[in-house]
Motif scaffolding. Structure first.
Motif, PDB file in Angstrom:
ATOM      1  N   GLY A   1      40.619 108.202-114.476  1.00  0.00           N
ATOM      2  CA  GLY A   1      41.123 109.532-114.770  1.00  0.00           C
ATOM      3  C   GLY A   1      41.230 109.833-116.248  1.00  0.00           C
ATOM      4  O   GLY A   1      41.566 110.962-116.630  1.00  0.00           O
ATOM      5  N   GLU A   2      40.923 108.863-117.086  1.00  0.00           N
ATOM      6  CA  GLU A   2      41.042 109.055-118.527  1.00  0.00           C
ATOM      7  C   GLU A   2      39.925 109.951-119.040  1.00  0.00           C
ATOM      8  O   GLU A   2      38.755 109.776-118.686  1.00  0.00           O
ATOM      9  CB  GLU A   2      40.997 107.698-119.224  1.00  0.00           C
ATOM     10  CG  GLU A   2      41.488 107.703-120.646  1.00  0.00           C
ATOM     11  CD  GLU A   2      41.807 106.302-121.144  1.00  0.00           C
ATOM     12  OE1 GLU A   2      42.082 106.161-122.346  1.00  0.00           O
ATOM     13  OE2 GLU A   2      41.789 105.355-120.326  1.00  0.00           O
ATOM     14  N   ALA A   3      40.266 110.934-119.873  1.00  0.00           N
ATOM     15  CA  ALA A   3      39.279 111.877-120.415  1.00  0.00           C
ATOM     16  C   ALA A   3      38.582 111.270-121.624  1.00  0.00           C
ATOM     17  O   ALA A   3      39.183 110.528-122.408  1.00  0.00           O
ATOM     18  CB  ALA A   3      39.957 113.192-120.795  1.00  0.00           C
TER      19      ALA A   3
ATOM     20  N   TYR B   1      32.304  97.081-113.825  1.00  0.00           N
ATOM     21  CA  TYR B   1      31.503  98.301-113.913  1.00  0.00           C
ATOM     22  C   TYR B   1      32.434  99.502-114.011  1.00  0.00           C
ATOM     23  O   TYR B   1      33.632  99.426-113.729  1.00  0.00           O
ATOM     24  CB  TYR B   1      30.545  98.442-112.726  1.00  0.00           C
ATOM     25  CG  TYR B   1      31.179  98.849-111.427  1.00  0.00           C
ATOM     26  CD1 TYR B   1      31.306 100.197-111.074  1.00  0.00           C
ATOM     27  CD2 TYR B   1      31.647  97.904-110.532  1.00  0.00           C
ATOM     28  CE1 TYR B   1      31.882 100.576-109.882  1.00  0.00           C
ATOM     29  CE2 TYR B   1      32.227  98.270-109.333  1.00  0.00           C
ATOM     30  CZ  TYR B   1      32.339  99.603-109.006  1.00  0.00           C
ATOM     31  OH  TYR B   1      32.915  99.973-107.822  1.00  0.00           O
ATOM     32  N   ALA B   2      31.863 100.625-114.422  1.00  0.00           N
ATOM     33  CA  ALA B   2      32.632 101.863-114.552  1.00  0.00           C
ATOM     34  C   ALA B   2      31.739 103.035-114.190  1.00  0.00           C
ATOM     35  O   ALA B   2      30.510 102.970-114.327  1.00  0.00           O
ATOM     36  CB  ALA B   2      33.173 102.029-115.978  1.00  0.00           C
ATOM     37  N   VAL B   3      32.373 104.122-113.722  1.00  0.00           N
ATOM     38  CA  VAL B   3      31.656 105.355-113.392  1.00  0.00           C
ATOM     39  C   VAL B   3      32.300 106.495-114.159  1.00  0.00           C
ATOM     40  O   VAL B   3      33.515 106.698-114.089  1.00  0.00           O
ATOM     41  CB  VAL B   3      31.687 105.643-111.879  1.00  0.00           C
ATOM     42  CG1 VAL B   3      30.978 106.967-111.575  1.00  0.00           C
ATOM     43  CG2 VAL B   3      31.039 104.500-111.101  1.00  0.00           C
ATOM     44  N   LEU B   4      31.477 107.245-114.897  1.00  0.00           N
ATOM     45  CA  LEU B   4      31.927 108.426-115.626  1.00  0.00           C
ATOM     46  C   LEU B   4      31.384 109.652-114.904  1.00  0.00           C
ATOM     47  O   LEU B   4      30.256 109.642-114.412  1.00  0.00           O
ATOM     48  CB  LEU B   4      31.417 108.418-117.063  1.00  0.00           C
ATOM     49  CG  LEU B   4      31.471 107.102-117.841  1.00  0.00           C
ATOM     50  CD1 LEU B   4      30.875 107.283-119.229  1.00  0.00           C
ATOM     51  CD2 LEU B   4      32.883 106.580-117.922  1.00  0.00           C
ATOM     52  N   ILE B   5      32.190 110.734-114.858  1.00  0.00           N
ATOM     53  CA  ILE B   5      31.704 111.971-114.245  1.00  0.00           C
ATOM     54  C   ILE B   5      31.971 113.144-115.181  1.00  0.00           C
ATOM     55  O   ILE B   5      32.955 113.156-115.925  1.00  0.00           O
ATOM     56  CB  ILE B   5      32.340 112.239-112.866  1.00  0.00           C
ATOM     57  CG1 ILE B   5      33.856 112.426-112.988  1.00  0.00           C
ATOM     58  CG2 ILE B   5      32.000 111.142-111.883  1.00  0.00           C
ATOM     59  CD1 ILE B   5      34.489 113.001-111.746  1.00  0.00           C
TER      60      ILE B   5
ATOM     61  N   LEU C   1      36.682 109.125-116.789  1.00  0.00           N
ATOM     62  CA  LEU C   1      36.458 107.847-116.123  1.00  0.00           C
ATOM     63  C   LEU C   1      36.869 107.987-114.658  1.00  0.00           C
ATOM     64  O   LEU C   1      38.050 108.097-114.347  1.00  0.00           O
ATOM     65  CB  LEU C   1      37.274 106.752-116.804  1.00  0.00           C
ATOM     66  CG  LEU C   1      36.637 106.056-117.998  1.00  0.00           C
ATOM     67  CD1 LEU C   1      37.691 105.327-118.806  1.00  0.00           C
ATOM     68  CD2 LEU C   1      35.567 105.088-117.527  1.00  0.00           C
ATOM     69  N   GLU C   2      35.897 108.004-113.769  1.00  0.00           N
ATOM     70  CA  GLU C   2      36.182 108.186-112.355  1.00  0.00           C
ATOM     71  C   GLU C   2      36.556 106.863-111.683  1.00  0.00           C
ATOM     72  O   GLU C   2      37.462 106.804-110.872  1.00  0.00           O
ATOM     73  CB  GLU C   2      34.963 108.791-111.656  1.00  0.00           C
ATOM     74  CG  GLU C   2      35.096 108.951-110.151  1.00  0.00           C
ATOM     75  CD  GLU C   2      36.049 110.064-109.765  1.00  0.00           C
ATOM     76  OE1 GLU C   2      36.313 110.209-108.562  1.00  0.00           O
ATOM     77  OE2 GLU C   2      36.526 110.793-110.653  1.00  0.00           O
ATOM     78  N   GLU C   3      35.799 105.791-112.017  1.00  0.00           N
ATOM     79  CA  GLU C   3      36.050 104.484-111.421  1.00  0.00           C
ATOM     80  C   GLU C   3      36.121 103.424-112.505  1.00  0.00           C
ATOM     81  O   GLU C   3      35.359 103.448-113.471  1.00  0.00           O
ATOM     82  CB  GLU C   3      34.938 104.103-110.436  1.00  0.00           C
ATOM     83  CG  GLU C   3      35.070 104.704-109.058  1.00  0.00           C
ATOM     84  CD  GLU C   3      34.060 104.099-108.102  1.00  0.00           C
ATOM     85  OE1 GLU C   3      34.253 102.935-107.674  1.00  0.00           O
ATOM     86  OE2 GLU C   3      33.081 104.784-107.792  1.00  0.00           O
ATOM     87  N   VAL C   4      37.016 102.479-112.325  1.00  0.00           N
ATOM     88  CA  VAL C   4      37.156 101.352-113.247  1.00  0.00           C
ATOM     89  C   VAL C   4      37.329 100.101-112.395  1.00  0.00           C
ATOM     90  O   VAL C   4      38.278  99.998-111.623  1.00  0.00           O
ATOM     91  CB  VAL C   4      38.369 101.534-114.183  1.00  0.00           C
ATOM     92  CG1 VAL C   4      38.587 100.290-115.012  1.00  0.00           C
ATOM     93  CG2 VAL C   4      38.168 102.748-115.080  1.00  0.00           C
TER      94      VAL C   4
END
Length: 321
Positions: free
Chosen positions: A83-85, A99-103, A61-64
């Motif tokens: 930062g959560e895996a 919204y959220a961004v995953l990388i 989780l890059e952005e929350v």
């Protein structure tokens, strides 16, 4: 008798001279001659080092922003943190207005709009497969990364697949799935039919149907809203309904509202006494957005007293037979 003496005297001289002349090549060889350099050794090239072994993609989780929740395996939903895996069988969901961004390293980026739920199915060195339960998400796969990305949709057999594109996928959770490609190309399949959606194109899958032929992303989108005939209403609840293009993401008063296969939507909005501003927003997979807003006034004051003719109340037989 005296003549042979000079010859005897010159003999040692001659012998010495001959010895000196004979020694010259040997001296040159021993003291002045440089020996030839040794022949070069054959160059043995070391075998090329094997490429480093790639491990599975690490999805984090890059952005929350706002209310974002995560569930690990079969555990409970809880607040997510940057930062959560994430691992296979984990899930993420965004609430209204969030919204959220995953990388996945430099290879994959997934942006989740509000009211979206995504779960992780597989993460390997060459494949990332996610499951879109509902909502809308935009995926970017870096070209040349060697990563194949698959996004499946709940309530349908629809699947988007790309090896280096950028695309947006929406799912109403009931079989209507829309896709638009922004960069590269995406394979879009459903009901045993596959189409290639290239940059600037979109396609829609409806319940029980395969994907439509790709068409250019339109320059505008449809948004019709059924508002009350008058700006003043006497109820504190209002049913807001309307229609947009199938697959669009709709928010009514800040809450995500699902649409059907034809883009119809309906939602009950709670109002307060007095002035209210109600907004309806539609977002397409092609990145287009449109808003429709109405100012409404709620007045629940009961009407004034009603004057009734007194003789009517004194009539002993108001219902004449």
């Amino acid at each position: 008798m005296d003549a042979p003496r000079p010859r005897r005297r010159s003999t040692p001289f001659l012998i010495g001279l001959v010895a000196i002349l004979a020694a010259l090549p040997l001296g040159y060889f021993l003291f002045l001659h440089q020996p030839p350099p040794p022949p070069p050794r054959p160059v043995v090239e070391a075998p090329p080092a094997p490429p480093p072994k790639k491990g599975p993609v690490q999805l984090t989780l890059e952005e929350v922003r706002g209310t974002v929740e995560v569930r690990h395996g079969t555990g409970e939903w809880r607040a997510a943190s940057a930062g959560e895996a994430l691992r296979p069988s984990d899930a993420v969901r965004t609430r209204d207005g969030s919204y959220a961004v995953l990388i996945g390293g430099e290879a994959v980026e997934v942006r989740m709009e509000a009211g979206t739920e995504v779960s992780v199915e597989a993460l390997t060195d060459s494949l990332s497969r996610l499951f879109l339960g509902n909502g809308m998400t935009t995926v970017r796969i870096k070209p040349g990364s060697g990563q194949t990305f698959q996004l499946k949709a709940a309530g349908s057999d629809a699947e988007a697949r790309s090896e280096g594109g950028t695309f947006t996928l929406s799912n109403n959770g009931a079989g209507t799935v829309a896709l638009a490609t922004l960069v590269g190309e995406v394979s879009f399949s459903g009901q045993r039919k596959v189409v290639i959606v290239r940059a600037g194109q979109q396609s829609v899958i409806r319940p029980g149907q395969g994907p439509t032929a790709p068409t250019d992303i339109p320059s505008s989108l449809l948004l019709k809203v059924n508002w009350p005939a008058r700006p003043t209403v006497s109820r504190r609840q209002l049913v807001v309904s309307g229609q947009t293009d199938p697959g669009n993401h709709v928010d009514v008063a800040g809450q995500r509202v699902p649409t059907d296969a034809e883009g119809h939507f309906s939602h009950t909005v709670a109002l307060k006494e007095g002035a209210n501003s109600v907004q309806v927003r539609a977002l397409s997979v092609g990145g287009l957005s449109q808003e429709n807003q109405r100012e409404l006034t709620v007045d629940t004051t009961p009407p004034g007293k009603v004057t009734v003719d007194p003789p009517l109340w004194n009539d002993p037989n108001p219902h004449n037979q």
